[in-house]
Design a protein around this motif. Structure first.
Motif, short mmCIF file in Angstrom:
data_model
loop_
_atom_site.label_atom_id
_atom_site.label_comp_id
_atom_site.label_asym_id
_atom_site.label_seq_id
_atom_site.Cartn_x
_atom_site.Cartn_y
_atom_site.Cartn_z
N HIS A 46 0.86 -1.19 0.00
CA HIS A 46 0.00 0.00 0.00
C HIS A 46 0.89 1.23 0.00
CE1 HIS A 46 -3.98 -1.81 0.71
NE2 HIS A 46 -3.28 -2.77 1.25
N HIS A 47 0.44 2.24 -0.73
CA HIS A 47 1.16 3.51 -0.85
C HIS A 47 0.49 4.54 0.07
CE1 HIS A 47 1.84 7.45 -2.90
NE2 HIS A 47 3.08 7.00 -2.82
N TYR A 48 1.28 5.25 0.83
CA TYR A 48 0.76 6.29 1.72
C TYR A 48 1.43 7.61 1.36
CZ TYR A 48 -0.91 2.50 4.71
OH TYR A 48 -1.55 1.39 5.18
N ASP A 49 0.62 8.65 1.26
CA ASP A 49 1.14 9.99 1.06
C ASP A 49 0.14 10.97 1.66
OD1 ASP A 49 -0.91 9.85 -0.80
OD2 ASP A 49 0.31 10.50 -2.50
N GLU A 50 0.33 12.23 1.45
CA GLU A 50 -0.55 13.27 1.98
C GLU A 50 -0.62 13.24 3.51
OE1 GLU A 50 -4.33 13.53 -0.02
OE2 GLU A 50 -3.40 13.27 -1.99
N PHE A 51 0.52 13.09 4.15
CA PHE A 51 0.57 13.15 5.61
C PHE A 51 0.35 14.59 6.05
CE2 PHE A 51 2.92 9.32 4.57
CZ PHE A 51 2.46 8.43 5.53
N PRO A 52 -0.39 14.79 7.14
CA PRO A 52 -0.69 16.16 7.57
C PRO A 52 0.52 16.93 8.11
CG PRO A 52 -1.56 14.59 9.15
CD PRO A 52 -1.04 13.80 7.97
N PHE A 73 4.33 11.74 9.45
CA PHE A 73 5.04 10.92 8.48
C PHE A 73 6.15 10.12 9.15
CE2 PHE A 73 8.97 10.56 6.02
CZ PHE A 73 8.56 9.66 5.06
N GLU A 74 6.97 10.78 9.96
CA GLU A 74 8.09 10.09 10.61
C GLU A 74 7.61 9.01 11.57
OE1 GLU A 74 10.56 13.19 12.21
OE2 GLU A 74 11.27 13.76 10.21
N ALA A 75 6.51 9.28 12.29
CA ALA A 75 5.95 8.27 13.19
C ALA A 75 5.44 7.06 12.39
CB ALA A 75 4.83 8.87 14.03
N ALA A 76 4.81 7.32 11.25
CA ALA A 76 4.30 6.23 10.40
C ALA A 76 5.46 5.41 9.82
CB ALA A 76 3.43 6.79 9.27
N SER A 77 6.50 6.09 9.40
CA SER A 77 7.68 5.41 8.87
C SER A 77 8.32 4.53 9.94
CB SER A 77 8.68 6.45 8.37
OG SER A 77 9.84 5.84 7.87
N HIS A 94 -2.85 2.89 13.46
CA HIS A 94 -1.82 3.80 13.95
C HIS A 94 -2.07 5.23 13.47
CE1 HIS A 94 2.10 5.43 14.95
NE2 HIS A 94 2.19 5.83 13.71
N LEU A 95 -2.37 5.38 12.18
CA LEU A 95 -2.60 6.71 11.63
C LEU A 95 -3.85 7.36 12.21
CD1 LEU A 95 -1.55 6.07 7.93
CD2 LEU A 95 -0.34 7.45 9.64
N ARG A 96 -4.88 6.56 12.45
CA ARG A 96 -6.09 7.12 13.08
C ARG A 96 -5.76 7.66 14.46
NH1 ARG A 96 -9.74 2.39 11.07
NH2 ARG A 96 -10.48 3.28 9.12
N GLY A 97 -4.92 6.96 15.19
CA GLY A 97 -4.50 7.42 16.52
C GLY A 97 -3.68 8.69 16.46
N GLN A 98 -2.93 8.88 15.37
CA GLN A 98 -2.11 10.08 15.21
C GLN A 98 -2.95 11.32 14.91
OE1 GLN A 98 1.50 10.33 15.29
NE2 GLN A 98 1.08 8.44 16.39
#
Length: 67
Positions: free
Chosen positions: A14-20, A25-29, A61-65
Motif C-alpha cells: 500500500h502507498h501512503y502519502d498526503e501526511f498532515p 510521516f516520521e511516526a508512520a515510517s 496507527h494513523l487514526r491514533g495520530q
C-alpha cells in the motif's frame, strides 16, 4: 562468462502519502519499520510503501495520530 539472473519478487503493498505533518510521516515510517513492513520511503516528499500485511495496523496507527 558468468550468467547473472535477476529475479523480481512481487509483494502486495500500500502507498501512503498526503501526511498532515512531518511528525506524522516520521511516526508512520518508524511504525512500519518496527513492524518489518516498510518497503520504501521518500522522506523529502513524505511518501511510504508498506507491505499489505501491516495495512490494517498502519491504518489504526494513523487514526491514533490524527486525534
Amino acid at each position: 562468462m558468468a550468467l547473472l539472473l535477476s529475479r523480481v519478487e512481487m509483494t502486495p503493498a500500500h502507498h501512503y502519502d498526503e501526511f498532515p505533518s512531518r511528525d506524522v510521516f516520521e511516526a508512520a515510517s518508524d511504525f512500519a519499520r518496527v513492524h518489518c513492513g516498510l518497503l520504501w520511503e521518500d522522506a523529502k516528499k513524505m511518501r511510504l510503501i508498506v507491505k499489505a500485511d501491516i495495512h490494517m495496523l498502519m491504518r489504526e496507527h494513523l487514526r491514533g495520530q490524527n486525534k
